[in-house]
Design a protein around this motif. Structure first.
Motif, PDB file in Angstrom:
ATOM      1  N   GLU A  57       2.258  39.950  30.655  1.00 49.29           N
ATOM      2  CA  GLU A  57       2.524  38.842  31.582  1.00 49.29           C
ATOM      3  C   GLU A  57       3.029  37.634  30.799  1.00 49.29           C
ATOM      4  O   GLU A  57       2.455  37.270  29.777  1.00 49.29           O
ATOM      5  CB  GLU A  57       1.248  38.434  32.319  1.00 49.29           C
ATOM      6  CG  GLU A  57       0.660  39.517  33.167  1.00 49.29           C
ATOM      7  CD  GLU A  57      -0.847  39.574  32.994  1.00 49.29           C
ATOM      8  OE1 GLU A  57      -1.551  39.140  33.907  1.00 49.29           O
ATOM      9  OE2 GLU A  57      -1.297  40.053  31.953  1.00 49.29           O
ATOM     10  N   SER A  58       4.087  37.046  31.242  1.00 51.38           N
ATOM     11  CA  SER A  58       4.595  35.860  30.554  1.00 51.38           C
ATOM     12  C   SER A  58       4.357  34.652  31.444  1.00 51.38           C
ATOM     13  O   SER A  58       5.258  34.186  32.123  1.00 51.38           O
ATOM     14  CB  SER A  58       6.086  36.019  30.246  1.00 51.38           C
ATOM     15  OG  SER A  58       6.784  36.274  31.448  1.00 51.38           O
ATOM     16  N   SER A  59       3.103  34.228  31.475  1.00 48.87           N
ATOM     17  CA  SER A  59       2.759  33.068  32.304  1.00 48.87           C
ATOM     18  C   SER A  59       2.814  31.808  31.467  1.00 48.87           C
ATOM     19  O   SER A  59       2.516  31.825  30.272  1.00 48.87           O
ATOM     20  CB  SER A  59       1.354  33.235  32.874  1.00 48.87           C
ATOM     21  OG  SER A  59       1.268  34.452  33.568  1.00 48.87           O
ATOM     22  N   SER A  60       3.171  30.726  32.109  1.00 45.87           N
ATOM     23  CA  SER A  60       3.200  29.461  31.374  1.00 45.87           C
ATOM     24  C   SER A  60       3.045  28.308  32.356  1.00 45.87           C
ATOM     25  O   SER A  60       3.209  28.466  33.567  1.00 45.87           O
ATOM     26  CB  SER A  60       4.511  29.314  30.591  1.00 45.87           C
ATOM     27  OG  SER A  60       5.590  29.188  31.488  1.00 45.87           O
ATOM     28  N   PHE A  61       2.671  27.161  31.790  1.00 45.10           N
ATOM     29  CA  PHE A  61       2.656  25.935  32.583  1.00 45.10           C
ATOM     30  C   PHE A  61       3.349  24.851  31.765  1.00 45.10           C
ATOM     31  O   PHE A  61       3.690  25.054  30.591  1.00 45.10           O
ATOM     32  CB  PHE A  61       1.227  25.528  32.974  1.00 45.10           C
ATOM     33  CG  PHE A  61       0.300  25.282  31.816  1.00 45.10           C
ATOM     34  CD1 PHE A  61       0.215  24.034  31.223  1.00 45.10           C
ATOM     35  CD2 PHE A  61      -0.508  26.311  31.325  1.00 45.10           C
ATOM     36  CE1 PHE A  61      -0.645  23.801  30.161  1.00 45.10           C
ATOM     37  CE2 PHE A  61      -1.376  26.091  30.258  1.00 45.10           C
ATOM     38  CZ  PHE A  61      -1.450  24.831  29.683  1.00 45.10           C
ATOM     39  N   ILE A 121       3.985  25.687  27.945  1.00 43.15           N
ATOM     40  CA  ILE A 121       2.825  26.235  27.227  1.00 43.15           C
ATOM     41  C   ILE A 121       2.523  27.625  27.785  1.00 43.15           C
ATOM     42  O   ILE A 121       2.130  27.756  28.955  1.00 43.15           O
ATOM     43  CB  ILE A 121       1.580  25.334  27.415  1.00 43.15           C
ATOM     44  CG1 ILE A 121       1.883  23.884  27.051  1.00 43.15           C
ATOM     45  CG2 ILE A 121       0.388  25.898  26.642  1.00 43.15           C
ATOM     46  CD1 ILE A 121       1.976  23.595  25.585  1.00 43.15           C
ATOM     47  N   PRO A 122       2.673  28.675  26.988  1.00 42.68           N
ATOM     48  CA  PRO A 122       2.304  30.012  27.474  1.00 42.68           C
ATOM     49  C   PRO A 122       0.781  30.180  27.450  1.00 42.68           C
ATOM     50  O   PRO A 122       0.094  29.506  26.689  1.00 42.68           O
ATOM     51  CB  PRO A 122       2.968  30.936  26.448  1.00 42.68           C
ATOM     52  CG  PRO A 122       3.057  30.133  25.197  1.00 42.68           C
ATOM     53  CD  PRO A 122       3.150  28.687  25.603  1.00 42.68           C
ATOM     54  N   PHE A 123       0.264  31.041  28.297  1.00 39.21           N
ATOM     55  CA  PHE A 123      -1.182  31.287  28.253  1.00 39.21           C
ATOM     56  C   PHE A 123      -1.484  32.734  28.609  1.00 39.21           C
ATOM     57  O   PHE A 123      -0.691  33.416  29.253  1.00 39.21           O
ATOM     58  CB  PHE A 123      -1.933  30.343  29.190  1.00 39.21           C
ATOM     59  CG  PHE A 123      -1.641  30.567  30.657  1.00 39.21           C
ATOM     60  CD1 PHE A 123      -0.591  29.901  31.271  1.00 39.21           C
ATOM     61  CD2 PHE A 123      -2.426  31.428  31.422  1.00 39.21           C
ATOM     62  CE1 PHE A 123      -0.318  30.098  32.618  1.00 39.21           C
ATOM     63  CE2 PHE A 123      -2.161  31.620  32.768  1.00 39.21           C
ATOM     64  CZ  PHE A 123      -1.093  30.959  33.370  1.00 39.21           C
ATOM     65  N   MET A 124      -2.663  33.167  28.161  1.00 40.31           N
ATOM     66  CA  MET A 124      -3.151  34.497  28.518  1.00 40.31           C
ATOM     67  C   MET A 124      -4.128  34.350  29.676  1.00 40.31           C
ATOM     68  O   MET A 124      -4.794  33.314  29.796  1.00 40.31           O
ATOM     69  CB  MET A 124      -3.845  35.143  27.318  1.00 40.31           C
ATOM     70  CG  MET A 124      -2.882  35.484  26.184  1.00 40.31           C
ATOM     71  SD  MET A 124      -3.689  36.398  24.870  1.00 40.31           S
ATOM     72  CE  MET A 124      -4.739  35.168  24.134  1.00 40.31           C
ATOM     73  N   PRO A 125      -4.240  35.379  30.508  1.00 33.38           N
ATOM     74  CA  PRO A 125      -5.161  35.287  31.651  1.00 33.38           C
ATOM     75  C   PRO A 125      -6.569  34.955  31.175  1.00 33.38           C
ATOM     76  O   PRO A 125      -7.048  35.515  30.190  1.00 33.38           O
ATOM     77  CB  PRO A 125      -5.109  36.687  32.268  1.00 33.38           C
ATOM     78  CG  PRO A 125      -3.819  37.274  31.813  1.00 33.38           C
ATOM     79  CD  PRO A 125      -3.527  36.671  30.479  1.00 33.38           C
ATOM     80  N   GLY A 126      -7.230  34.032  31.854  1.00 31.98           N
ATOM     81  CA  GLY A 126      -8.590  33.658  31.478  1.00 31.98           C
ATOM     82  C   GLY A 126      -8.654  32.444  30.577  1.00 31.98           C
ATOM     83  O   GLY A 126      -9.715  31.858  30.405  1.00 31.98           O
ATOM     84  N   GLN A 127      -7.534  32.058  29.997  1.00 28.40           N
ATOM     85  CA  GLN A 127      -7.554  30.873  29.135  1.00 28.40           C
ATOM     86  C   GLN A 127      -7.614  29.604  29.967  1.00 28.40           C
ATOM     87  O   GLN A 127      -7.022  29.521  31.045  1.00 28.40           O
ATOM     88  CB  GLN A 127      -6.295  30.826  28.256  1.00 28.40           C
ATOM     89  CG  GLN A 127      -6.419  31.612  26.952  1.00 28.40           C
ATOM     90  CD  GLN A 127      -5.295  31.306  25.992  1.00 28.40           C
ATOM     91  OE1 GLN A 127      -4.145  31.176  26.401  1.00 28.40           O
ATOM     92  NE2 GLN A 127      -5.616  31.209  24.709  1.00 28.40           N
ATOM     93  N   SER A 128      -8.325  28.604  29.422  1.00 28.21           N
ATOM     94  CA  SER A 128      -8.306  27.299  30.062  1.00 28.21           C
ATOM     95  C   SER A 128      -7.052  26.550  29.631  1.00 28.21           C
ATOM     96  O   SER A 128      -6.368  26.942  28.684  1.00 28.21           O
ATOM     97  CB  SER A 128      -9.556  26.503  29.661  1.00 28.21           C
ATOM     98  OG  SER A 128      -9.541  26.258  28.277  1.00 28.21           O
ATOM     99  N   VAL A 129      -6.794  25.439  30.322  1.00 29.77           N
ATOM    100  CA  VAL A 129      -5.658  24.598  29.945  1.00 29.77           C
ATOM    101  C   VAL A 129      -5.811  24.146  28.494  1.00 29.77           C
ATOM    102  O   VAL A 129      -4.863  24.171  27.701  1.00 29.77           O
ATOM    103  CB  VAL A 129      -5.558  23.383  30.905  1.00 29.77           C
ATOM    104  CG1 VAL A 129      -4.521  22.383  30.410  1.00 29.77           C
ATOM    105  CG2 VAL A 129      -5.227  23.860  32.318  1.00 29.77           C
TER     106      VAL A 129
END
Lengths: 245, 182
Positions: free
Chosen positions: A3-7, A14-22
């Protein structure tokens, strides 16, 4: 991780892994968010409020808010920096933070964040609370004057050491750190210098005896570079089981 | 064309140790550069006893007795810009470490119950001595303060950066390495 999620944090993706906080995602990406009660090895606590950011326009503590795709996060803005300064100023006047005589000076997160955010004035009236030190333990000094109620020692003693040595007592401005012994003295607990709780204090409350001022000024942790340049030291740790706190 | 008027600067140490003034002198030969732009009014460097109208007032030390309050108010009344220099002026510093103790107990411990005192020693009570305050206060709790320069003492480089910024009309900005609380 496919998954290539980011905010977006202050115009940076900023990319993040599932379950990571900001907070965890930002630190992993090398972006420092000021914090005191957050510690990479412990579950987030969300009490110091220093890591408050604006997420889609609403204030939230970045250590407790799960990262989500498409979030718009503001951290390094004049408004938020000003609020963080105010939080630090309130902490500085509530306790007795006399840096010149403190063995933690140069290693203290409260001090380093004051430098980072440019806190030069107390702004409020100082409260000068009366908080006697506890020097009863043979190896450890407790100086309650500097406690900021982050509960890291409580969490470490409870979750890691299994000793339940520390707790908070009282409400509001009277809230304070206590030692779990009938006498209230650290010497009457099974606390040891090897405990995790002896190593997590971000300020100068829990100090090893006979080791004060061992590192000369100029060579201390935050002397050479500001705390924001130490971002790697705060990156989340992943345990052998792949679990994150 | 006339050279620009020199800025008048007054300095004093209240409940301080003069360490901040020593650190100020530690700017060494840069003091001569500074004197191109400023002249001293009341200061330990001039021994002028009272502060006249000044552009910049620099206060070292907190407020621990009645005389400190009078001097601080004299500075505030005469100085356009007032600066808290050093830890004691900013947050009370070392003298404020007595704040959790009862003043009468402290005086008694020094002048009455201490071992080895000469017979008849008592707590000083001369009318010329300024009365101590119950607690030591940072100066912003007594007068309005325009700028704060923390440090015990602030380094000579911090004082130099601060004053040159101020004299040049910039908002003083210290940055990492110059802002320090110890």
């Amino acid at each position: 991780m496919s998954e290539s999620s980011s905010f977006i944090l202050d115009d940076q993706e900023i990319p993040f892994m599932p379950g990571q906080s900001v907070m965890q995602a930002a630190l992993t990406a090398g972006v420092f968010i000021p914090h005191l009660c957050y510690h990479p090895e412990f579950r987030p606590h969300g009490s110091c409020k220093l890591c408050t950011v604006k997420i889609n326009g609403r204030p939230a503590t970045s250590c407790t808010t799960p990262a989500a795709a498409g979030m718009a996060v503001e951290s390094n803005t004049p408004e938020i920096l000003d609020k963080r300064r105010t939080l630090l100023q309130m902490l500085l006047v509530e306790g007795n933070h006399f840096c010149p005589s403190c063995e933690k000076s140069g290693f203290c997160m409260l001090q380093a964040l004051g430098y980072e955010l440019g806190v030069v004035a107390p702004r409020f009236s100082l409260l000068y609370p009366t908080r006697p030190v506890d020097a009863s333990h043979p190896d450890v000094l407790l100086d309650f004057n500097r406690c900021i109620l982050c509960e890291l020692c409580i969490r470490a003693s409870t979750e890691v050491d299994g000793k339940f040595v520390f707790a908070l007592s009282g409400r509001g401005i009277k809230k304070h750190l206590v030692v779990n012994a009938e006498s209230g003295k650290l010497a009457d607990t099974n606390f040891s210098l090897a405990d995790k709780a002896a190593q997590v204090c971000p300020v100068g409350v829990i100090l090893p005896k006979r080791k004060g001022f061992a590192v000369p000024i100029g060579q201390r942790r935050f002397d050479a570079a500001p705390i924001s340049a130490h971002v790697d030291e705060f990156k989340p740790v992943v345990s052998a089981q792949g679990e994150r706190p | 064309m006339n050279a620009p008027r020199k800025l008048k600067v007054a300095t004093t140490s209240l409940a301080g140790c003069f360490g901040c003034h020593m650190s100020f002198l530690d700017i060494d030969e840069r003091l001569l550069d500074l004197l191109e732009f400023i002249e001293f009014d009341r200061s330990p460097l001039t021994d002028i006893k009272h502060c006249g109208p000044c552009d910049i007032g620099i206060i070292e030390g907190g407020v621990c007795n009645a005389d400190n309050v009078h001097v601080l108010r004299e500075f505030r009344a005469n100085c356009k810009v007032l600066i808290a220099l050093g830890a004691c002026a900013v947050n009370g510093g070392l003298p404020a470490q007595r704040n959790h103790l009862d003043l009468r107990d402290i005086l008694a411990a020094v002048y009455v119950t201490e071992e080895g005192l000469a017979p008849g020693t008592q707590i000083p009570n001369d009318p010329e001595l300024p009365l101590p305050l119950n607690q030591v206060h940072p100066i912003h709790e007594v007068v309005r303060v325009d700028y704060f320069l923390p440090g015990c003492p602030p380094s000579a480089d911090a004082i130099w950066k601060f004053l040159t910024d101020l004299i040049a009309g910039r908002t003083p900005h210290l940055g990492h390495g110059l802002i320090q609380y110890d």
